[in-house]
Design a protein around this motif. Structure first.
Motif, PDB file in Angstrom:
ATOM      1  N   ALA A   1      10.282  50.111 -36.772  1.00 28.82           N
ATOM      2  CA  ALA A   1       9.764  51.398 -36.730  1.00 28.82           C
ATOM      3  C   ALA A   1      10.119  51.670 -34.840  1.00 28.82           C
ATOM      4  O   ALA A   1       9.623  50.665 -34.369  1.00 28.82           O
ATOM      5  N   GLY A   2      10.355  52.380 -34.346  1.00 31.05           N
ATOM      6  CA  GLY A   2      10.569  52.740 -33.531  1.00 31.05           C
ATOM      7  C   GLY A   2      11.438  52.169 -32.101  1.00 31.05           C
ATOM      8  O   GLY A   2      11.816  52.623 -30.962  1.00 31.05           O
ATOM      9  N   ALA A   3      12.661  51.524 -33.014  1.00 31.16           N
ATOM     10  CA  ALA A   3      13.657  51.056 -32.483  1.00 31.16           C
ATOM     11  C   ALA A   3      14.809  51.707 -31.686  1.00 31.16           C
ATOM     12  O   ALA A   3      14.747  52.428 -32.962  1.00 31.16           O
ATOM     13  N   PRO A   4      14.780  51.971 -30.864  1.00 26.01           N
ATOM     14  CA  PRO A   4      15.857  52.294 -30.003  1.00 26.01           C
ATOM     15  C   PRO A   4      17.435  52.485 -30.912  1.00 26.01           C
ATOM     16  O   PRO A   4      17.357  51.222 -31.249  1.00 26.01           O
ATOM     17  N   VAL A   5      17.673  52.964 -31.106  1.00 24.32           N
ATOM     18  CA  VAL A   5      19.432  53.669 -31.555  1.00 24.32           C
ATOM     19  C   VAL A   5      19.831  54.092 -30.366  1.00 24.32           C
ATOM     20  O   VAL A   5      19.334  55.225 -30.127  1.00 24.32           O
ATOM     21  N   VAL A   6      21.340  53.377 -30.040  1.00 21.90           N
ATOM     22  CA  VAL A   6      21.771  54.061 -28.708  1.00 21.90           C
ATOM     23  C   VAL A   6      22.775  54.134 -28.974  1.00 21.90           C
ATOM     24  O   VAL A   6      24.029  53.674 -29.407  1.00 21.90           O
ATOM     25  N   VAL A   7      23.951  55.108 -28.125  1.00 24.32           N
ATOM     26  CA  VAL A   7      25.612  54.803 -28.043  1.00 24.32           C
ATOM     27  C   VAL A   7      25.159  55.175 -26.606  1.00 24.32           C
ATOM     28  O   VAL A   7      24.358  55.421 -25.798  1.00 24.32           O
ATOM     29  N   SER A   8      26.790  54.506 -26.191  1.00 27.20           N
ATOM     30  CA  SER A   8      27.425  54.817 -24.250  1.00 27.20           C
ATOM     31  C   SER A   8      25.975  53.229 -23.659  1.00 27.20           C
ATOM     32  O   SER A   8      25.964  53.660 -22.595  1.00 27.20           O
ATOM     33  N   GLY A   9      25.688  52.863 -24.993  1.00 21.55           N
ATOM     34  CA  GLY A   9      24.814  52.161 -23.838  1.00 21.55           C
ATOM     35  C   GLY A   9      23.743  52.154 -23.351  1.00 21.55           C
ATOM     36  O   GLY A   9      22.131  51.672 -23.652  1.00 21.55           O
ATOM     37  N   ASP A  10      22.973  53.422 -22.906  1.00 20.37           N
ATOM     38  CA  ASP A  10      22.078  53.334 -22.832  1.00 20.37           C
ATOM     39  C   ASP A  10      21.205  54.899 -23.115  1.00 20.37           C
ATOM     40  O   ASP A  10      20.355  55.629 -22.650  1.00 20.37           O
TER      41      ASP A  10
ATOM     42  N   ALA B   1      20.942  65.634 -24.292  1.00 22.97           N
ATOM     43  CA  ALA B   1      20.277  67.123 -24.668  1.00 22.97           C
ATOM     44  C   ALA B   1      19.637  67.500 -25.715  1.00 22.97           C
ATOM     45  O   ALA B   1      20.110  66.942 -26.638  1.00 22.97           O
ATOM     46  N   ALA B   2      18.959  68.482 -26.293  1.00 21.83           N
ATOM     47  CA  ALA B   2      18.845  69.758 -27.063  1.00 21.83           C
ATOM     48  C   ALA B   2      19.830  69.596 -27.922  1.00 21.83           C
ATOM     49  O   ALA B   2      20.466  69.806 -28.776  1.00 21.83           O
ATOM     50  N   VAL B   3      21.565  69.597 -27.746  1.00 23.24           N
ATOM     51  CA  VAL B   3      22.801  70.495 -27.751  1.00 23.24           C
ATOM     52  C   VAL B   3      24.016  69.051 -27.781  1.00 23.24           C
ATOM     53  O   VAL B   3      24.289  69.050 -26.516  1.00 23.24           O
ATOM     54  N   PHE B   4      22.826  67.718 -29.036  1.00 21.80           N
ATOM     55  CA  PHE B   4      24.326  65.761 -28.405  1.00 21.80           C
ATOM     56  C   PHE B   4      24.957  66.343 -30.096  1.00 21.80           C
ATOM     57  O   PHE B   4      24.467  65.396 -30.357  1.00 21.80           O
ATOM     58  N   PRO B   5      26.088  66.894 -30.240  1.00 22.80           N
ATOM     59  CA  PRO B   5      26.545  66.211 -32.162  1.00 22.80           C
ATOM     60  C   PRO B   5      27.044  65.108 -31.778  1.00 22.80           C
ATOM     61  O   PRO B   5      27.355  64.897 -30.712  1.00 22.80           O
ATOM     62  N   ILE B   6      26.967  64.608 -32.899  1.00 26.75           N
ATOM     63  CA  ILE B   6      27.462  62.544 -33.400  1.00 26.75           C
ATOM     64  C   ILE B   6      28.074  63.404 -34.972  1.00 26.75           C
ATOM     65  O   ILE B   6      27.673  63.746 -35.015  1.00 26.75           O
TER      66      ILE B   6
END
Length: 261
Positions: A216-225, A136-141
């Protein structure tokens, strides 16, 4: 939450129980079943020759999320390979009907580096073809958070691209520290394009020095997906001083939903 075909994740939501994956070995070869949303875009050079071109993540059955820097050719010269560990064979090939770069993307500034590819037909979901979620638009890391990068690109500076899927463990870097490091580098004596780090970017460094994800374009993910970043730029990928800089996807969640198919 399902919205217009996209899976939107709010920061207070728990991750899927099956999305927690053990940390990858540094620079490890990965099976597509582990990252079933990973997509290898292809571009047509001449005759019947197609070559892998950047990386992406399947976020709806007809939409791939990638980096704007990769797309400046007619869409008939694009297709994607889904459901394969390998970028050059296997899986399913689907033609790209059109693509949209973010309207504020400026290659001289490196900001707003996000693109959507629209597929000519819907992907068929399976054990090796699944949808990634977007935040979501608010998603702090938090600084120092574990994130994983997935793609077929270089894992370290001056390395060769890979035809097999790779994964690299990264950890996020404080934005001010990242900004200062790159400010000290500019201008780059080697001629690499160095940009200003903005709030629409997220910085991450390899958990193991020397092993990042340069594609470039490689997805960077948390929680697996949950795709929190799209690999954008950096200096000497895999180094410990200058982090990789990725497009912060939460800054573009509304745009993705509004412009995705």
């Amino acid at each position: 939450m399902h919205c217009l075909g996209f899976l939107i994740v709010f920061y207070f939501c728990s991750a899927r129980a099956d999305s927690h994956k053990p940390p990858p070995a540094a620079g490890a070869t990965a099976e597509i079943s582990r990252w079933p949303f990973a997509v290898s875009p292809q571009t047509h050079l001449w005759g019947s020759v197609w070559v892998p071109h950047c990386a992406g993540a399947l976020i709806s059955t007809t939409t791939v999320l990638s980096a704007a820097q990769c797309y400046h050719m007619p869409s008939p010269r694009l297709r994607v390979r889904l459901g394969s560990t390998y970028s050059t064979f296997g899986g399913t090939l689907i033609t790209v009907s059109s693509y949209t770069n973010h309207p504020d993307y400026d290659p001289t500034a490196g900001d707003h580096d996000v693109a959507l590819l629209r597929l000519a037909e819907s992907a068929v979901l399976s054990a090796v073809v699944q949808l990634a979620r977007i935040p979501a638009a608010v998603f702090p890391i938090s600084d120092g958070s574990r994130v994983d990068a997935v793609g077929w690109g270089q894992l370290e500076y001056d390395d060769d691209a890979s035809i097999t899927l790779k994964e690299a463990a990264l950890q996020t870097v404080n934005q001010d520290i990242c900004t200062q490091r790159y400010a000290n580098l500019h201008p780059d004596p080697e001629g690499t394009q160095i940009y200003q780090v903005t709030s629409r970017m997220l910085c991450a460094e390899p958990a193991t020095e020397g092993l990042g994800m340069c594609e470039a374009g490689a997805p960077v993910v948390v929680s697996g997906d949950v795709v929190v970043g799209v690999q954008s730029w950096g200096f000497h990928c895999g180094g410990s001083v200058y982090p990789q800089v990725v497009t912060r996807v939460s800054e573009f969640s509304d745009w993705i939903v509004a412009n995705g198919s």
